[in-house]
Design an enzyme around this catalytic site. Structure first.
Site, PDB file in Angstrom:
ATOM      1  N   GLY A  28       6.800   2.601   2.645  1.00  0.00           N
ATOM      2  CA  GLY A  28       8.262   2.678   2.617  1.00  0.00           C
ATOM      3  C   GLY A  28       8.915   1.993   1.442  1.00  0.00           C
ATOM      4  O   GLY A  28      10.089   1.632   1.516  1.00  0.00           O
ATOM      5  N   LYS A  29       8.204   1.819   0.333  1.00  0.00           N
ATOM      6  CA  LYS A  29       8.791   1.160  -0.831  1.00  0.00           C
ATOM      7  C   LYS A  29       9.904   2.024  -1.426  1.00  0.00           C
ATOM      8  O   LYS A  29      11.019   1.545  -1.662  1.00  0.00           O
ATOM      9  CB  LYS A  29       7.712   0.888  -1.890  1.00  0.00           C
ATOM     10  CG  LYS A  29       6.629  -0.064  -1.405  1.00  0.00           C
ATOM     11  CD  LYS A  29       5.610  -0.353  -2.468  1.00  0.00           C
ATOM     12  CE  LYS A  29       4.795   0.859  -2.874  1.00  0.00           C
ATOM     13  NZ  LYS A  29       3.993   1.408  -1.773  1.00  0.00           N
ATOM     14  N   THR A  30       9.599   3.271  -1.667  1.00  0.00           N
ATOM     15  CA  THR A  30      10.603   4.174  -2.218  1.00  0.00           C
ATOM     16  C   THR A  30      11.769   4.307  -1.243  1.00  0.00           C
ATOM     17  O   THR A  30      12.942   4.287  -1.634  1.00  0.00           O
ATOM     18  CB  THR A  30       9.978   5.546  -2.507  1.00  0.00           C
ATOM     19  OG1 THR A  30       8.825   5.360  -3.322  1.00  0.00           O
ATOM     20  CG2 THR A  30      10.948   6.449  -3.207  1.00  0.00           C
TER      21      THR A  30
ATOM     22  N   HIS B  17     -25.180  10.564  21.597  1.00  0.00           N
ATOM     23  CA  HIS B  17     -24.769   9.726  20.467  1.00  0.00           C
ATOM     24  C   HIS B  17     -23.431   9.045  20.785  1.00  0.00           C
ATOM     25  O   HIS B  17     -23.294   7.825  20.649  1.00  0.00           O
ATOM     26  CB  HIS B  17     -24.655  10.602  19.207  1.00  0.00           C
ATOM     27  CG  HIS B  17     -24.180   9.885  17.983  1.00  0.00           C
ATOM     28  ND1 HIS B  17     -25.012   9.622  16.924  1.00  0.00           N
ATOM     29  CD2 HIS B  17     -22.970   9.385  17.645  1.00  0.00           C
ATOM     30  CE1 HIS B  17     -24.324   8.989  15.983  1.00  0.00           C
ATOM     31  NE2 HIS B  17     -23.076   8.835  16.401  1.00  0.00           N
ATOM     32  N   GLU B  18     -22.468   9.827  21.208  1.00  0.00           N
ATOM     33  CA  GLU B  18     -21.140   9.257  21.475  1.00  0.00           C
ATOM     34  C   GLU B  18     -21.171   8.286  22.645  1.00  0.00           C
ATOM     35  O   GLU B  18     -20.546   7.225  22.597  1.00  0.00           O
ATOM     36  CB  GLU B  18     -20.113  10.374  21.727  1.00  0.00           C
ATOM     37  CG  GLU B  18     -19.840  11.278  20.519  1.00  0.00           C
ATOM     38  CD  GLU B  18     -19.472  10.514  19.255  1.00  0.00           C
ATOM     39  OE1 GLU B  18     -18.886   9.414  19.361  1.00  0.00           O
ATOM     40  OE2 GLU B  18     -19.786  10.988  18.150  1.00  0.00           O
TER      41      GLU B  18
ATOM     42  N   PRO C  68       0.824  -1.209   0.000  1.00  0.00           N
ATOM     43  CA  PRO C  68       0.000   0.000   0.000  1.00  0.00           C
ATOM     44  C   PRO C  68       0.864   1.268   0.000  1.00  0.00           C
ATOM     45  O   PRO C  68       2.049   1.187   0.329  1.00  0.00           O
ATOM     46  CB  PRO C  68      -0.793  -0.093   1.310  1.00  0.00           C
ATOM     47  CG  PRO C  68      -0.515  -1.435   1.885  1.00  0.00           C
ATOM     48  CD  PRO C  68       0.691  -1.989   1.225  1.00  0.00           C
TER      49      PRO C  68
END
Ligand code: ADP
Ligand code: MG
Ligand code: ZN
Length: 608
Positions: A214-216, A431-432, A210
């Site tokens: 950290g591919k680059t 609600h929360e 995804p």
């Protein structure tokens, strides 16, 4: 183009007008002046008078006796040229000779230039002018377009060795990926070790995962570790303005790499060129296809024993052309997945090392609260925390900065001056607490760590944070049902207390529906259908669309099943809240007063 381009000061219209003016002057003034001197037209009697007064010095009679051109001194004694009509006057010649003995009979007007010459002259001068100007313009145009005119020649700049300054120490977690890449680095350092045993190293390795994992970064770290030339190019750079350019770039790149072997070639975002060929109706992608073909050819063409290793990265491996992935090309696939809790802790530490931190910061707590985030998100969280510390006038980052920045990354900044009416505040609080209460009263739900009704820039008017104690890899059907109940808990509280439904639950509903649908179509968690997959994810790493594959009748039944599941969860939530009505009131009042409740405060009231 090498020379710096000069800014063009004058607009095109300017040059056009200058050309027109020059042509006009040539036509109106220069040409007539060139062909004839100024001649005054006079009456025949004026001529006769001049003859009588002996002022005529030179006469030209035209061959057809139609006009007479003569030179005579004027009142000031200056010679002037005149023209007049010729009259039938038989002894004019004698009278003229008598008037002055040294009168000249000769040509006064220059001989008419040959009509052909005149014609050619007036034809070619403008053409030459226009050609000249055209050359000038096209030169400017070329400069403006930069190097796009230099066909087939790639920018050398693209392929220079990258000085990334990154090493594997900069990449936290991703141990498997590092190990696989380490092997490649080792091969480049000691090729003889591999050659002696007869092992061949893969020509290419493909980093998939995804975005933000950290591919680059990993590829840059390989460059730092490898100690060999490292050529880096992004896939989009291949797709050029002119057809054939991309292919030429690939050719150049590999020629260069071959010269510098052993070396590493890194192609970032390879999906931009490596997409499956022949899909998509319009064939506007000949260029990309050519580039890909060239890439395939080059990969076959060179010998990996020479030590050219190709790395590539993508987050859309499913869209890559199968030809790229077959053995002998990118035959090794290195997954770079989202980090687990240990990975997240390590990434946080790597980035925190560059920042002044309090010593007692608990990175693991932050890692636990950030399940599902990528390395890039975590780097961002650390930076946000540092910014917050500065904003607070401190010179060290504290735990609270990190916690707040987790929420910033998840939900956006606090909207401190948003005005919300007391009535709405009350609804939001209930609600929360509805979410939190339902979560707390179910066994196996992740503990509530924070409840807040301070609105955020993401649009959230409040939220309830739940953080798992450990890392979860599996979700049971019971967990999923609990989750749906928790998600519907907010709306359930609104209904129970205020007997109304608000738009505040839109996001909860969306999430609950998505989960219920996945349970039916992908996880095999519905009694009606069992273990059948009706849906496949189109691009697993980008969390995007999924494709349905079932008949329309089944589709309708799936919808019914999804509705049933969400309804079940909703009913469960209502029942839990009904059983804990006094706690619901008490907690909501407390939340209204304080605006934010921590997990401990929440549990303290709940258990009192
Ligand atoms: P990708 O190419 O996979 O989309 P990047 O390599 O560009 O992601 O990562 C973006 C940033 O995220 C990196 O510059 C780095 O700061 C951070 N990052 C991502 N993964 C890691 C990791 N494993 N360790 C340290 N930093 C990371
Ligand atoms: Mg990248
Ligand atoms: Zn909600």
């Amino acid at each position: 183009m090498a020379e710096p381009k000069k800014p063009t000061k004058k607009p095109l219209v300017f040059y056009y007008l200058v050309t027109l003016a020059i042509l006009f002057i040539i036509n109106a003034v220069v040409l007539p002046m060139f062909f004839s001197k100024s001649i005054t037209e006079v009456d025949y009697s004026v001529f006769l008078q001049a003859v009588e007064e002996n002022r005529v010095t030179q006469v030209e009679l035209s061959g057809d006796h139609e006009e007479i051109v003569y030179v005579a001194t004027d009142q000031n004694g200056q010679p002037q040229t005149y023209i007049t009509v010729a009259m039938p006057d038989p002894n004019l010649l004698e009278r003229l000779r008598a008037s002055s003995p040294d009168i000249k009979f000769s040509r006064i007007r220059p001989r008419q230039a040959s009509p052909l010459l005149t014609y050619l002259f007036s034809l070619f001068v403008p053409i030459l002018l226009i050609l000249g100007l055209g050359r000038l313009f096209s030169k400017q145009l070329q400069q403006r377009m930069g190097n796009t005119m230099s066909f087939g020649k790639s920018d050398a700049r693209v392929y220079v060795e990258a000085q990334t300054g990154k090493t594997f120490a900069d990449v936290a977690g991703q141990e498997e990926a590092k190990e696989a890449l380490m092997e490649i680095v080792d091969f480049l350092h000691h090729p003889e070790k591999y050659a002696s045993i007869g092992a061949k190293l893969p020509k290419g390795a493909l980093l998939v995962g995804p975005p933000g994992t950290g591919k680059t970064l990993l590829a840059q770290a390989v460059a730092g570790e490898a100690d060999v030339p490292f050529f880096s190019i992004s896939g989009s750079e291949f797709v050029e303005m002119f057809v054939g350019m991309g292919a030429a770039k690939v050719r150049d790149l590999f020629k260069e790499a071959d010269k510098k072997a052993p070396c590493i070639v890194f192609i970032d975002e390879i999906d931009t060129v490596g997409k499956k060929r022949g899909d998509g109706g319009f064939s506007g992608n000949d260029e990309r296809e050519q580039t890909l073909n060239q890439l395939l050819t080059e990969m076959d063409g060179f010998d990996s024993r020479k030590g050219v290793v190709i790395l590539a990265a993508t987050n859309r491996p499913e869209s890559l052309d199968p030809a790229l992935l077959r053995p002998g090309r990118f035959d090794r696939r290195i997954p770079v997945e989202l980090p687990d809790i240990n990975g997240r802790t390590a990434i946080l530490k790597v980035h925190a090392a560059k920042i002044a931190m309090e010593r007692d910061v608990d990175f693991e707590a932050i890692a636990r609260a950030t399940a599902g985030t990528s390395g890039a998100d975590l780097a961002n969280i650390i930076n946000e925390a540092a910014l917050r510390a500065v904003r607070m006038g401190r010179n060290r980052v504290r735990q609270e900065d990190l916690q707040e920045s987790v929420e910033v990354v998840i939900a956006g900044y606090e909207r401190k001056n948003a005005t919300i009416s007391p009535k709405e505040k009350e609804v939001i609080a209930y609600h929360e607490i509805g979410h939190a209460l339902v979560a707390a009263k179910q066994t196996n739900s992740a503990p509530v760590t924070k409840i807040t009704i301070i609105p955020r820039t993401s649009g959230a008017l409040g939220y309830t944070m739940q953080v798992e104690e450990g890392e979860r890899h599996l979700m049971s059907k019971e967990d999923a049902m609990n989750r749906i109940a928790t998600l519907t808990g907010g709306r359930a509280a609104e209904e129970l207390i205020f007997n109304m439904a608000t738009t505040g639950a839109a996001n909860d509903i969306e999430q609950a529906t998505k989960l219920a649908r996945a349970m039916v179509t992908r996880y095999g968690m519905s009694d009606q259908f069992g273990m059948v997959a009706f849906e496949t994810l189109a691009n697993p790493y980008l969390g995007g669309d999924s494709a349905m594959n079932c008949s329309s009748e089944t589709s309708a039944q799936i919808d019914k099943e999804v509705i049933k599941l969400v309804k079940q969860g909703h009913e469960k939530a209502i029942n839990i809240l009904k059983d804990n009505l006094d706690k619901l009131h008490e907690l909501s009042r407390e939340l209204l007063k304080k605006e934010t409740l921590t997990g401990q405060e929440f549990m303290a009231i709940l258990e009192s």
